[in-house]
Every structure is written in structure tokens, then in C-alpha cells.
Design an enzyme around this catalytic site. Structure first.
Site, PDB file in Angstrom:
ATOM      1  N   ALA A  46       0.836  -1.210   0.000  1.00  8.33           N
ATOM      2  CA  ALA A  46       0.000   0.000   0.000  1.00  8.33           C
ATOM      3  C   ALA A  46       0.864   1.250   0.000  1.00  8.33           C
ATOM      4  CB  ALA A  46      -0.928  -0.021   1.213  1.00  8.33           C
TER       5      ALA A  46
ATOM      6  N   THR B  42       8.739  -2.483  -9.892  1.00 12.10           N
ATOM      7  CA  THR B  42       9.824  -2.554 -10.873  1.00 12.10           C
ATOM      8  C   THR B  42      10.781  -3.666 -10.456  1.00 12.10           C
ATOM      9  OG1 THR B  42       9.599  -0.186 -11.162  1.00 12.10           O
ATOM     10  CG2 THR B  42      11.622  -1.212 -12.013  1.00 12.10           C
TER      11      THR B  42
ATOM     12  N   LYS C 250      10.791  -1.005 -18.597  1.00 15.32           N
ATOM     13  CA  LYS C 250      10.603  -0.144 -17.415  1.00 15.32           C
ATOM     14  C   LYS C 250      11.956   0.387 -16.942  1.00 15.32           C
ATOM     15  CE  LYS C 250       9.364   1.879 -13.767  1.00 15.32           C
ATOM     16  NZ  LYS C 250       8.707   3.168 -13.764  1.00 15.32           N
TER      17      LYS C 250
ATOM     18  N   CYS D 292      13.617   5.722  -7.151  1.00 17.15           N
ATOM     19  CA  CYS D 292      13.735   4.745  -8.246  1.00 17.15           C
ATOM     20  C   CYS D 292      14.886   4.934  -9.229  1.00 17.15           C
ATOM     21  CB  CYS D 292      12.422   4.684  -8.994  1.00 17.15           C
ATOM     22  SG  CYS D 292      11.124   4.018  -7.943  1.00 17.15           S
TER      23      CYS D 292
ATOM     24  N   LYS E   5      11.256  16.269  -5.004  1.00 11.57           N
ATOM     25  CA  LYS E   5      10.701  17.115  -6.065  1.00 11.57           C
ATOM     26  C   LYS E   5       9.475  17.800  -5.468  1.00 11.57           C
ATOM     27  CE  LYS E   5       8.104  15.044  -9.272  1.00 11.57           C
ATOM     28  NZ  LYS E   5       7.526  14.076 -10.221  1.00 11.57           N
TER      29      LYS E   5
ATOM     30  N   ARG F 248      12.805  10.242  -0.248  1.00 12.48           N
ATOM     31  CA  ARG F 248      13.757   9.148  -0.508  1.00 12.48           C
ATOM     32  C   ARG F 248      14.784   9.586  -1.561  1.00 12.48           C
ATOM     33  NH1 ARG F 248       9.598   4.238  -1.457  1.00 12.48           N
ATOM     34  NH2 ARG F 248       8.516   5.912  -2.554  1.00 12.48           N
TER      35      ARG F 248
ATOM     36  N   ARG G 230      17.626  24.796  -8.151  1.00  8.66           N
ATOM     37  CA  ARG G 230      16.557  24.423  -9.093  1.00  8.66           C
ATOM     38  C   ARG G 230      16.328  25.482 -10.163  1.00  8.66           C
ATOM     39  NH1 ARG G 230      14.838  19.118  -8.902  1.00  8.66           N
ATOM     40  NH2 ARG G 230      14.986  18.398  -6.777  1.00  8.66           N
TER      41      ARG G 230
HETATM   42  P1  NAD Z   1       6.729   1.835  -0.966  1.00  9.98           P
HETATM   43  O1  NAD Z   1       7.860   1.480  -0.101  1.00  9.98           O
HETATM   44  O2  NAD Z   1       6.063   3.161  -0.838  1.00  9.98           O
HETATM   45  O3  NAD Z   1       5.554   0.750  -0.793  1.00  9.98           O
HETATM   46  C1  NAD Z   1       5.777  -0.616  -0.763  1.00  9.98           C
HETATM   47  C2  NAD Z   1       4.845  -1.224   0.281  1.00  9.98           C
HETATM   48  O4  NAD Z   1       4.943  -2.654   0.205  1.00  9.98           O
HETATM   49  C3  NAD Z   1       5.202  -0.848   1.723  1.00  9.98           C
HETATM   50  O5  NAD Z   1       4.100  -0.228   2.334  1.00  9.98           O
HETATM   51  C4  NAD Z   1       5.569  -2.184   2.384  1.00  9.98           C
HETATM   52  O6  NAD Z   1       5.183  -2.261   3.747  1.00  9.98           O
HETATM   53  C5  NAD Z   1       4.792  -3.161   1.524  1.00  9.98           C
HETATM   54  N1  NAD Z   1       5.290  -4.539   1.589  1.00  9.98           N
HETATM   55  C6  NAD Z   1       6.564  -4.988   1.515  1.00  9.98           C
HETATM   56  N2  NAD Z   1       6.602  -6.327   1.576  1.00  9.98           N
HETATM   57  C7  NAD Z   1       5.313  -6.740   1.703  1.00  9.98           C
HETATM   58  C8  NAD Z   1       4.711  -8.009   1.807  1.00  9.98           C
HETATM   59  N3  NAD Z   1       5.439  -9.136   1.805  1.00  9.98           N
HETATM   60  N4  NAD Z   1       3.362  -8.080   1.938  1.00  9.98           N
HETATM   61  C9  NAD Z   1       2.610  -6.935   1.958  1.00  9.98           C
HETATM   62  N5  NAD Z   1       3.134  -5.712   1.846  1.00  9.98           N
HETATM   63  C10 NAD Z   1       4.473  -5.595   1.720  1.00  9.98           C
HETATM   64  O7  NAD Z   1       7.230   1.625  -2.456  1.00  9.98           O
HETATM   65  P2  NAD Z   1       6.651   2.307  -3.788  1.00  9.98           P
HETATM   66  O8  NAD Z   1       7.246   3.647  -3.963  1.00  9.98           O
HETATM   67  O9  NAD Z   1       5.167   2.141  -3.807  1.00  9.98           O
HETATM   68  O10 NAD Z   1       7.307   1.378  -4.891  1.00  9.98           O
HETATM   69  C11 NAD Z   1       6.869   0.051  -5.074  1.00  9.98           C
HETATM   70  C12 NAD Z   1       7.453  -0.468  -6.369  1.00  9.98           C
HETATM   71  O11 NAD Z   1       6.954   0.322  -7.464  1.00  9.98           O
HETATM   72  C13 NAD Z   1       8.976  -0.388  -6.463  1.00  9.98           C
HETATM   73  O12 NAD Z   1       9.413  -1.508  -7.189  1.00  9.98           O
HETATM   74  C14 NAD Z   1       9.223   0.856  -7.282  1.00  9.98           C
HETATM   75  O13 NAD Z   1      10.426   0.776  -8.013  1.00  9.98           O
HETATM   76  C15 NAD Z   1       8.044   0.855  -8.232  1.00  9.98           C
HETATM   77  N6  NAD Z   1       7.647   2.173  -8.714  1.00  9.98           N
HETATM   78  C16 NAD Z   1       7.576   3.230  -7.860  1.00  9.98           C
HETATM   79  C17 NAD Z   1       7.149   4.469  -8.329  1.00  9.98           C
HETATM   80  C18 NAD Z   1       7.066   5.658  -7.419  1.00  9.98           C
HETATM   81  O14 NAD Z   1       6.803   6.744  -7.915  1.00  9.98           O
HETATM   82  N7  NAD Z   1       7.262   5.533  -6.129  1.00  9.98           N
HETATM   83  C19 NAD Z   1       6.753   4.611  -9.668  1.00  9.98           C
HETATM   84  C20 NAD Z   1       6.815   3.504 -10.515  1.00  9.98           C
HETATM   85  C21 NAD Z   1       7.261   2.280 -10.020  1.00  9.98           C
HETATM   86  C1  UGA Z   2      10.260   8.736 -12.117  1.00 12.25           C
HETATM   87  C2  UGA Z   2       9.735   8.628 -13.554  1.00 12.25           C
HETATM   88  O1  UGA Z   2       9.476   9.951 -14.057  1.00 12.25           O
HETATM   89  C3  UGA Z   2       8.452   7.807 -13.605  1.00 12.25           C
HETATM   90  O2  UGA Z   2       8.033   7.635 -14.959  1.00 12.25           O
HETATM   91  C4  UGA Z   2       8.717   6.447 -12.975  1.00 12.25           C
HETATM   92  O3  UGA Z   2       7.531   5.674 -12.954  1.00 12.25           O
HETATM   93  C5  UGA Z   2       9.222   6.627 -11.560  1.00 12.25           C
HETATM   94  O4  UGA Z   2      10.434   7.438 -11.584  1.00 12.25           O
HETATM   95  C6  UGA Z   2       9.603   5.334 -10.903  1.00 12.25           C
HETATM   96  O5  UGA Z   2       9.886   4.356 -11.553  1.00 12.25           O
HETATM   97  O6  UGA Z   2       9.635   5.407  -9.671  1.00 12.25           O
HETATM   98  P1  UGA Z   2       9.671  10.233 -10.014  1.00 12.25           P
HETATM   99  O7  UGA Z   2      10.984   9.752  -9.503  1.00 12.25           O
HETATM  100  O8  UGA Z   2       8.486  10.129  -9.138  1.00 12.25           O
HETATM  101  O9  UGA Z   2       9.301   9.461 -11.372  1.00 12.25           O
HETATM  102  O10 UGA Z   2       9.792  11.773 -10.426  1.00 12.25           O
HETATM  103  P2  UGA Z   2      10.461  12.544 -11.674  1.00 12.25           P
HETATM  104  O11 UGA Z   2       9.536  13.598 -12.100  1.00 12.25           O
HETATM  105  O12 UGA Z   2      10.946  11.627 -12.709  1.00 12.25           O
HETATM  106  O13 UGA Z   2      11.710  13.258 -10.994  1.00 12.25           O
HETATM  107  C7  UGA Z   2      12.826  12.510 -10.542  1.00 12.25           C
HETATM  108  C8  UGA Z   2      13.915  13.453 -10.085  1.00 12.25           C
HETATM  109  O14 UGA Z   2      14.507  14.135 -11.200  1.00 12.25           O
HETATM  110  C9  UGA Z   2      13.426  14.545  -9.145  1.00 12.25           C
HETATM  111  O15 UGA Z   2      14.386  14.760  -8.133  1.00 12.25           O
HETATM  112  C10 UGA Z   2      13.319  15.760 -10.045  1.00 12.25           C
HETATM  113  O16 UGA Z   2      13.414  16.971  -9.361  1.00 12.25           O
HETATM  114  C11 UGA Z   2      14.503  15.530 -10.968  1.00 12.25           C
HETATM  115  N1  UGA Z   2      14.394  16.220 -12.276  1.00 12.25           N
HETATM  116  C12 UGA Z   2      13.375  15.928 -13.121  1.00 12.25           C
HETATM  117  C13 UGA Z   2      15.373  17.130 -12.644  1.00 12.25           C
HETATM  118  O17 UGA Z   2      16.329  17.385 -11.885  1.00 12.25           O
HETATM  119  N2  UGA Z   2      15.283  17.745 -13.872  1.00 12.25           N
HETATM  120  C14 UGA Z   2      14.272  17.470 -14.726  1.00 12.25           C
HETATM  121  O18 UGA Z   2      14.252  18.066 -15.835  1.00 12.25           O
HETATM  122  C15 UGA Z   2      13.297  16.550 -14.347  1.00 12.25           C
END
Ligand code: NAD
Ligand code: UGA
Length: 464
Positions: free
Chosen positions: A12, A131, A219, A275, A338, A345, A432
Site C-alpha cells: 500500500a 519494478t 521499465k 527509483c 521534487k 527518498r 533548481r
Molecule cells: P513503498 O515502499 O512506498 O511501498 C511498498 C509497500 O509494500 C510498503 O508499504 C511495504 O510495507 C509493503 N510490503 C513490503 N513487503 C510486503 C509483503 N510481503 N506483503 C505486503 N506488503 C508488503 O514503495 P513504492 O514507492 O510504492 O514502490 C513500489 C514499487 O513500485 C517499487 O518496485 C518501485 O520501483 C516501483 N515504482 C515506484 C514508483 C514511485 O513513484 N514511487 C513509480 C513507478 C514504479
Molecule cells: C520517475 C519517472 O518519471 C516515472 O516515470 C517512474 O515511474 C518513476 O520514476 C519510478 O519508476 O519510480 P519520479 O521519480 O516520481 O518518477 O519523479 P520525476 O519527475 O521523474 O523526478 C525525478 C527526479 O529528477 C526529481 O528529483 C526531479 O526533481 C529531478 N528532475 C526531473 C530534474 O532534476 N530535472 C528534470 O528536468 C526533471
């Protein structure tokens, strides 16, 4: 009520929560349950103060929570009662053993896979939403099929491309939805079932299908491409500072080439977020493992430039402030990685504040929503760090401001008032490039942008 589909999201977090909310919102005929091992996270989702700050999320959650969207802690029951399972657990970089600091830590998804296996009483479609390293789907299949107990599992890859701060918009109007499947009769049937869910709101031409490995790799590749653009413009920003060129002008000119495009060319203090670094290092690890050291070095360069950019910023501050920061009070504008998120993180602010503390500076951190996370990140560090929500109170008695996050509110402050509150000479380091540098200079600040000529009142300096 009888629902057409029963969907479970395991995890979640930033992805699992908003993804589940959007599916429930767009598919009233589906019942969506979200589970997590972290009870307090589930409690927060069930309260009015959500665990993630995302513009627009409040409204969609209000329309769904308690109707066809439920947040629960009983993971085993969730697995038994649902047919389609999105795995949204975290996949951080490993901190121990082989591949420490590089490879993905796979313990969370493996635990989930085994839990699904132990509790499933009927066939399930299991979807990799997190991912994962390439070939995780195969490993997942191997675990799920290890018992040969007559229950069939179809594993699909459906990586998420949302960005934090714009998650609701990205989920509602994605550039594309990607679904990777096995090219078997069952695999394609499972794929089509997932296509039908997304087709409730995503135009079909934006729903792309591929084989599983292409989906997993795409991805990671997409995140590399995005991060690479930032490191490229940041590398150019260093050249600008040495040559008198202006990085905003260069980015505009380069970006007007339709083959290049203008997005993701904002020079900055460096990229943060949970990420980019982890996913690139994950790819680097794969390449080294597969005997591709040249590719690995090329990919890793993007992370190296990012570290260099953060450190360069600190060294520029040190040099501009007469090569000593000891006992100087510095205000950090923004701690989130951002704008429009409370997530800190891998925020570049963490590195900068740690380094400033090493120089024995006193730090005041201000941020509209990320102060609780900032406090947790800074816990236990030696040195003086104060947290202050109000930027005017934060700058009082400071000698410098370091802009870390591009929050709109920092553009709108009364900088005459800010200048009056600060110790002189007063400095602004705009990590920035969001402020009006000329206006700040005219007020009396010494201004140090990224990739642009500094505006300084000292004799012998370019503007002095
Ligand atoms: P997060 O840490 O916010 O959430 C992950 C959740 O999973 C946590 O709440 C944790 O307690 C739970 N969890 C872990 N192990 C578990 C288990 N065995 N059973 C039930 N719950 C469990 O992480 P996130 O930012 O949501 O990212 C999750 C995945 O999505 C990562 O692989 C990340 O790379 C990918 N991703 C993240 C973003 C983003 O913007 N944060 C965007 C695209 C992809
Ligand atoms: C990024 C990707 O944009 C998403 O498509 C992807 O799903 C995600 O990672 C993921 O896999 O977690 P996010 O990290 O949430 O998303 O945010 P971004 O908008 O990509 O910014 C990432 C970092 O780059 C931030 O610190 C931002 O300030 C910085 N940034 C972004 C720059 O310094 N310059 C830019 O021109 C754009």
C-alpha cells in the site's frame, strides 16, 4: 453486491495505493482490496490523513473508499478472496551480501510469491506492478508452480510509469500502459483480462502488449533514459559555469529539436527519488553479470554524474562563502526530492545537508509537507538541524539559502523581507533555477544559480 472482478493490491505504498484507488474509481464493477504488512500504513489509508501526499488523490479516494475500495491487513484472506493480484511491494537496492549497493533486494516479492502459493485455493493472475529485475516473472512462476497442486497461476508484467506529485493525472491519462505476457494460450488470455480492466478508461491504442522480458526491461530502460537526460543537462551545466554559457538557454535551444524534445532538461542539484538510482544500478548489475562491462560503465556514468552534481553544489557554496561554513546558519528551502510530494527518498537535500553539517554549518530546513520525513532522514546526525514550516521564520539569522525543491511557494516569497531577516552578506544558491536571479541580486543577494553566471556584489566578480 456481485462484482465482475475481485482485485488485490499487495503493498500500500506510493504505487499500490494510488493504483488501487484509480482502478476502483474507473471500474465500479470491480472490488479492489489493498493489503500491506505495515498496519500503520493501512490505518493511515483508512483515516483522513493519507500516508502519501498526492494532488487530487483525496477526491478520488473519497469517491471509492468503503464502496468498492478497501484497505486491510489480512493478506492471507485477501489472497484467498481475490482472483487478480497486483504485486506492488518495494524492491529496494540490496544492502547486504552479493550485489550489495547494486542489485535489487528481492526478499519482499519472494515472500509475497510464497504467501500467494500457500493461500491460493483457486487460479490467480499475478501481476508484477513493482519494478523488478529482468527475469523476475520467470522466478515468480517457478515459485508459484513449484507445488504442482492443480492451481494455475499466470504471471504478467505490468510496470508502473507514474511519477510522484502527478500520480493521479498519470494514472488517469497514462502515456501508455504496458502489459507483458507469455505467448501461450493461457498467457494471452490472462493478458486480455488485464487489458479489459485498463480499457475502462485508457484508450486501447495506449495499451501496449509485449513479451514479459521486454516489459520488464522497458521499465528499467525508460527510467535510465529519463535520468540520463537529467545527468546530461547537469553535466552541461558544469560546462556552462566555466564558459559563461547559460544552461537554460542551451536546454531551450537543444530541446527545440523535435528529435530531442524539451522535457526533462531542467538542470538541477541532481535527481532524487526512490527509483532512478536503484533502477539504473539494477541494470548495471545485470550488465556486469551478463558480461557487458562496457554497457555497465556507460549506464553507471549517469549515477556518477548525479553524485558529482550534488557534491559540486556543496563545493560551490563553500567557495562562494569564503571557504568556510563553520557556525554559519544556512536555510534549506525544500527537502522533498521534487515538488508536490512529501517523499524524501534519495532526495539531493539529504546529501547536501549531511555535507554542510560536516563543514560545521548550522542548518534550518523548511518544506511545506516533507518536514516529518526530513526529521526521520536526519535523525542521529551530529550537528545542529532545526525544522521550521514558515520560510520567513526559517531564514531569520541565516547567511545563505539553498533551494533544494522547486516548490512554487518559494517563487512567491517577499525576498526584500527575506533579505532583511538575514545576516549580510546574504547568499542564495538556487539548486533548481526557479527564482528571479536578477531581482534577487538587485535586492542585495549574492546569487549562485546552476549552470549560469553568478550575480555577486563582491569586487572582481563578473557582476561586481
Ligand atoms: P513503498 O515502499 O512506498 O511501498 C511498498 C509497500 O509494500 C510498503 O508499504 C511495504 O510495507 C509493503 N510490503 C513490503 N513487503 C510486503 C509483503 N510481503 N506483503 C505486503 N506488503 C508488503 O514503495 P513504492 O514507492 O510504492 O514502490 C513500489 C514499487 O513500485 C517499487 O518496485 C518501485 O520501483 C516501483 N515504482 C515506484 C514508483 C514511485 O513513484 N514511487 C513509480 C513507478 C514504479
Ligand atoms: C520517475 C519517472 O518519471 C516515472 O516515470 C517512474 O515511474 C518513476 O520514476 C519510478 O519508476 O519510480 P519520479 O521519480 O516520481 O518518477 O519523479 P520525476 O519527475 O521523474 O523526478 C525525478 C527526479 O529528477 C526529481 O528529483 C526531479 O526533481 C529531478 N528532475 C526531473 C530534474 O532534476 N530535472 C528534470 O528536468 C526533471
Amino acid at each position: 453486491m456481485k462484482y465482475d472482478k475481485r482485485i488485490l493490491c499487495i503493498g500500500a505504498g506510493f504505487v499500490g495505493g494510488p493504483t488501487a484507488v484509480m482502478i476502483a474509481y474507473k471500474c465500479p464493477n470491480c472490488r479492489v482490496t489493498v493489503v500491506d504488512i505495515n498496519k500503520s500504513r493501512i490505518d493511515q489509508w483508512n483515516s483522513d490523513s493519507l500516508p502519501v501526499f498526492e494532488p487530487g488523490l483525496d477526491e478520488v479516494i473519497k469517491a471509492t473508499k468503503g464502496k468498492n475500495l478497501f484497505f486491510r491487513t489480512d493478506i492471507e484472506k485477501g489472497i484467498r478472496e481475490n482472483d487478480i493480484i497486483f504485486v506492488c511491494v518495494n524492491t529496494p537496492t540490496k544492502t547486504f551480501g552479493a550485489g550489495a549497493g547494486m542489485a535489487a533486494d528481492l526478499q519482499f516479492w519472494e515472500k509475497t510469491a510464497r504467501q500467494i502459493l500457500d493461500n491460493a485455493r483457486s487460479p490467480k493472475i499475478v501481476i508484477e506492478k513493482s519494478t523488478f529485475p529482468v527475469k523476475t516473472a520467470q522466478a515468480m512462476e517457478r515459485i508459484l508452480m513449484s507445488r504442482n497442486n492443480g492451481i494455475h497461476f499466470d504471471v504478467l508484467s505490468n510496470p508502473e510509469f507514474l511519477a510522484e506529485g502527478t500520480a493521479v493525472r498519470d494514472l488517469e491519462r497514462p502515456d501508455r500502459v504496458l502489459i507483458g505476457s507469455r505467448n501461450t494460450e493461457r498467457g494471452l488470455k490472462a493478458r486480455d483480462e488485464l487489458v479489459e480492466i485498463y480499457a475502462n478508461w485508457v484508450p486501447r491504442e495506449r495499451i501496449i502488449t509485449s513479451n514479459i522480458w521486454s516489459s520488464e526491461l522497458s521499465k528499467l530502460a525508460a527510467n535510465f533514459f529519463l535520468a540520463q537526460r537529467i545527468s546530461t543537462i547537469n553535466a552541461i551545466s558544469a560546462v556552462c559555469e566555466k564558459t559563461g554559457a547559460d544552461v537554460s538557454e542551451v536546454a531551450k535551444i537543444v530541446g527545440m529539436d523535435s528529435r530531442i524534445g524539451s522535457k526533462f532538461l531542467n538542470a538541477s542539484i541532481g535527481f532524487g527519488g526512490s527509483c532512478f538510482k536503484k533502477d539504473i544500478l539494477n541494470l548495471v548489475y545485470l550488465c556486469r553479470h551478463e558480461g557487458l562491462p562496457d554497457v555497465a560503465d556507460y549506464l553507471e556514468g549517469v549515477v556518477r554524474i548525479n553524485e558529482y552534481q550534488k557534491e559540486r553544489f556543496v563545493m560551490n557554496m563553500l567557495e562562494a562563502m569564503f571557504n568556510t561554513l563553520a557556525s554559519k546558519r544556512i536555510c534549506v528551502f525544500g527537502f522533498a526530492f521534487k515538488a508536490n510530494t512529501s517523499d524524501t527518498r534519495e532526495s539531493p537535500a539529504i546529501h547536501v545537508v549531511k555535507r554542510l553539517l560536516e563543514e560545521k554549518a548550522e542548518i534550518v530546513v523548511t518544506d511545506p509537507v516533507a518536514l516529518p520525513n526530513a526529521k526521520a532522514d536526519m535523525k542521529g546526525l551530529a550537528g545542529t538541524v532545526r525544522y521550521e514550516g514558515n520560510p520567513y521564520r526559517a531564514v531569520k539569522g541565516c547567511q545563505a539559502i539553498a533551494v533544494m525543491t522547486e516548490w512554487g511557494l518559494y517563487r512567491e516569497l517577499d525576498y526584500k523581507r527575506v533579505h532583511d531577516l538575514m545576516v549580510k552578506p546574504a547568499f542564495v544558491f538556487d539548486g533548481r533555477n526557479i527564482l528571479d536571479h536578477q531581482a534577487l541580486f538587485e535586492i542585495g543577494f549574492n546569487v549562485y544559480p546552476i549552470g549560469k553566471r553568478p550575480l555577486s556584489h563582491f569586487q572582481g566578480s563578473p557582476a561586481g
